[in-house]
Design a protein around this motif. Sequence first.
Motif, short mmCIF file in Angstrom:
data_model
loop_
_atom_site.label_atom_id
_atom_site.label_comp_id
_atom_site.label_asym_id
_atom_site.label_seq_id
_atom_site.Cartn_x
_atom_site.Cartn_y
_atom_site.Cartn_z
N ILE A 236 24.09 45.19 35.74
CA ILE A 236 25.16 46.01 35.16
C ILE A 236 24.95 46.13 33.64
CG2 ILE A 236 26.81 45.36 36.97
CD1 ILE A 236 28.18 43.51 34.91
N GLY A 237 25.67 47.06 33.03
CA GLY A 237 25.56 47.24 31.59
C GLY A 237 26.27 46.11 30.84
N LEU A 244 34.28 42.26 32.11
CA LEU A 244 34.53 41.35 33.24
C LEU A 244 34.76 39.92 32.76
CD1 LEU A 244 31.96 42.70 35.85
CD2 LEU A 244 34.42 42.53 36.21
N LEU A 245 34.04 39.54 31.69
CA LEU A 245 34.17 38.17 31.17
C LEU A 245 35.59 37.88 30.67
CD1 LEU A 245 30.90 37.39 29.15
CD2 LEU A 245 31.69 36.31 31.26
N LYS A 246 36.29 38.96 30.25
CA LYS A 246 37.67 38.77 29.77
C LYS A 246 38.56 38.21 30.87
CE LYS A 246 37.40 42.44 26.33
NZ LYS A 246 37.64 43.88 26.14
N THR A 247 38.30 38.65 32.11
CA THR A 247 39.08 38.15 33.25
C THR A 247 38.40 36.95 33.92
OG1 THR A 247 39.62 40.47 33.64
CG2 THR A 247 40.30 38.91 35.34
N TYR A 248 37.08 37.05 34.01
CA TYR A 248 36.33 36.00 34.75
C TYR A 248 35.40 35.31 33.77
CZ TYR A 248 37.99 39.07 38.47
OH TYR A 248 38.77 39.85 39.28
N TRP A 267 28.00 34.47 43.24
CA TRP A 267 29.21 34.09 42.50
C TRP A 267 30.33 35.10 42.79
CZ3 TRP A 267 32.74 36.04 39.19
CH2 TRP A 267 33.57 35.13 38.54
N LEU A 268 29.99 36.40 42.79
CA LEU A 268 31.00 37.45 43.03
C LEU A 268 31.64 37.27 44.42
CD1 LEU A 268 29.05 40.63 41.78
CD2 LEU A 268 30.81 39.37 40.52
N ILE A 269 30.79 37.03 45.41
CA ILE A 269 31.29 36.90 46.79
C ILE A 269 32.14 35.63 46.92
CG2 ILE A 269 30.59 36.68 49.22
CD1 ILE A 269 27.95 38.17 48.40
N ASP A 270 31.67 34.58 46.27
CA ASP A 270 32.38 33.31 46.26
C ASP A 270 33.76 33.49 45.59
OD1 ASP A 270 32.97 30.63 46.24
OD2 ASP A 270 31.10 29.98 45.29
N GLU A 271 33.75 34.10 44.40
CA GLU A 271 34.98 34.30 43.64
C GLU A 271 35.97 35.21 44.40
OE1 GLU A 271 35.89 32.84 40.89
OE2 GLU A 271 37.65 34.06 40.35
N LYS A 317 37.26 44.44 43.78
CA LYS A 317 37.67 43.38 42.84
C LYS A 317 36.96 43.47 41.48
CE LYS A 317 38.29 38.33 42.82
NZ LYS A 317 39.69 38.23 42.46
N PHE A 318 35.65 43.78 41.53
CA PHE A 318 34.87 43.71 40.28
C PHE A 318 34.32 45.07 39.82
CE2 PHE A 318 34.25 39.66 42.57
CZ PHE A 318 34.77 38.78 41.65
N GLY A 319 34.46 46.10 40.66
CA GLY A 319 33.88 47.40 40.29
C GLY A 319 32.35 47.37 40.32
N ILE A 320 31.79 46.46 41.13
CA ILE A 320 30.33 46.37 41.26
C ILE A 320 29.98 46.56 42.74
CG2 ILE A 320 28.31 44.86 41.08
CD1 ILE A 320 29.73 43.37 38.82
N ARG A 321 29.09 47.52 43.00
CA ARG A 321 28.71 47.78 44.39
C ARG A 321 27.42 47.03 44.73
NH1 ARG A 321 30.45 51.01 48.30
NH2 ARG A 321 28.93 51.37 49.95
#
Length: 337
Positions: A236-237, A244-248, A267-271, A317-321
């Motif tokens: 990702i950019g 994302l770091l602001k929330t996670y 990590w994304l799937i776990d979170e 949840k994260f806007g990442i596909r």
Amino acid sequence: MSVSLKPFNTLSLDQNCHQLVSVADVKDLKVEIEHVKNQQLPMLILGGGSNVVFTQDFEGIVIKLETKGIEVQEEADSYYITVQAGEDWHSFVKYCRDNGYHGLENLALIPGTVGAAPIQNIGAYGVEVNQFCEKVNYLELENLETHSLSNEQCQFGYRESIFKLDLKNQVVITSVEFRLPKKWKANLKYGPLQHLDANTVTPQDVFKTVCEVRNSKLPDPAKLGNVGSFFKNPIIGAQQYVELLKTYSDLVGYAQPDGSIKVAAGWLIDEAGLKGFTQGRVAVHDKQALVLVNLDNAQGAEICQLATHIIEIVTEKFGIRLEPEPRIIGSKGEVQL
Ligand code: FAD
Ligand code: EPU
């Protein structure tokens, strides 16, 4: 004729194919390719079956590569090793360790064949195979012509190469040439290898540690069907990463040379709360959320449904596909998830 593909894929999916032929040399390979073409049936080239998901019976002929042979040429500063495509990858890594040809130890225990290694540029523990791949030799399925590509021509990237781009499903890789420099330097960048002492560590130590780490995280396909990571780590950019770091705040990401960030899909799937999530006969592995497992005679379609569910939840949840890493094989050949 109908043959079960179950013993030939690490997810243990019980789909059939019309016929399965093993080829032990390139001459036989050419004969079989001609044979399949004459019958106008779909054809699938198969190595160890550790990166395929069969979603239906395959209405064609599977050609399983079992070509063997390793040739070593010693030059002043490197060993040049040409390996036939059907050699088992991990056995080749062990052969190198035992004979003093070093560099591949971080890639120990990756299932599959040598011929498949350049296709997705296999990688683990800080090393990708393109660092040692000098040349890839292949046959064009269309006309059976032989060609070689240099490292640069292979267009290697993260889980990427020309064999997944312009040459996707167009060729059979017949052999791979490696260059292993005599001057060995341990690659200890990856977290669990960092405790090793760079001044005293041996290739054998790295090999052993990599095997231990892998065995502690990844399920053994002989006991629990899987294809390793089911998704690629998304890139990702930097801007999206910072947002994302602001929330996670503990989001795991690795900066890439071009400034983009490779995010840990596990990590994304776990979170997202999906680690260990079970849907009927398939599940997200409870030790590594990037691995989907076949609990009990599931079908490929069930694995794909779970993967689709994960993609939806993670996107929301994260806007990442997330994109699948393994190749999905339908009744006539490769299909999208
Ligand atoms: P197959 O699954 O047989 O084939 C994969 C694709 O390549 C298919 O589309 C097939 O048609 C094509 N193909 C295979 N051989 C050829 C050939 N000679 N010529 C042309 N096309 C061909 N991968 C990593 O990168 N890093 C890891 O750490 C890793 N860990 C794993 C752990 C486990 C437990 C498992 C099950 C898998 C793991 N993988 C990993 C994925 C897998 O091991 C690799 O992708 C491997 O290179 C696949 O090899 P294979 O021979 O099994 O390919
Ligand atoms: N993580 C979690 N929860 C999980 C899983 C992972 O939080 O359930 C976190 C870990 O704590 C770690 C990070 O995610 O901080 C990365 O995890 P890990 O080191 O296990 O590696 P990965 O990114 O999940 C990648 C490759 C593997 C390769 C390992 C080791 C991809 C898609 N996967 O996994 O390759 O073996 O690194 O280098 O790049 C494969 O391709 O099939 C494969 C197994």
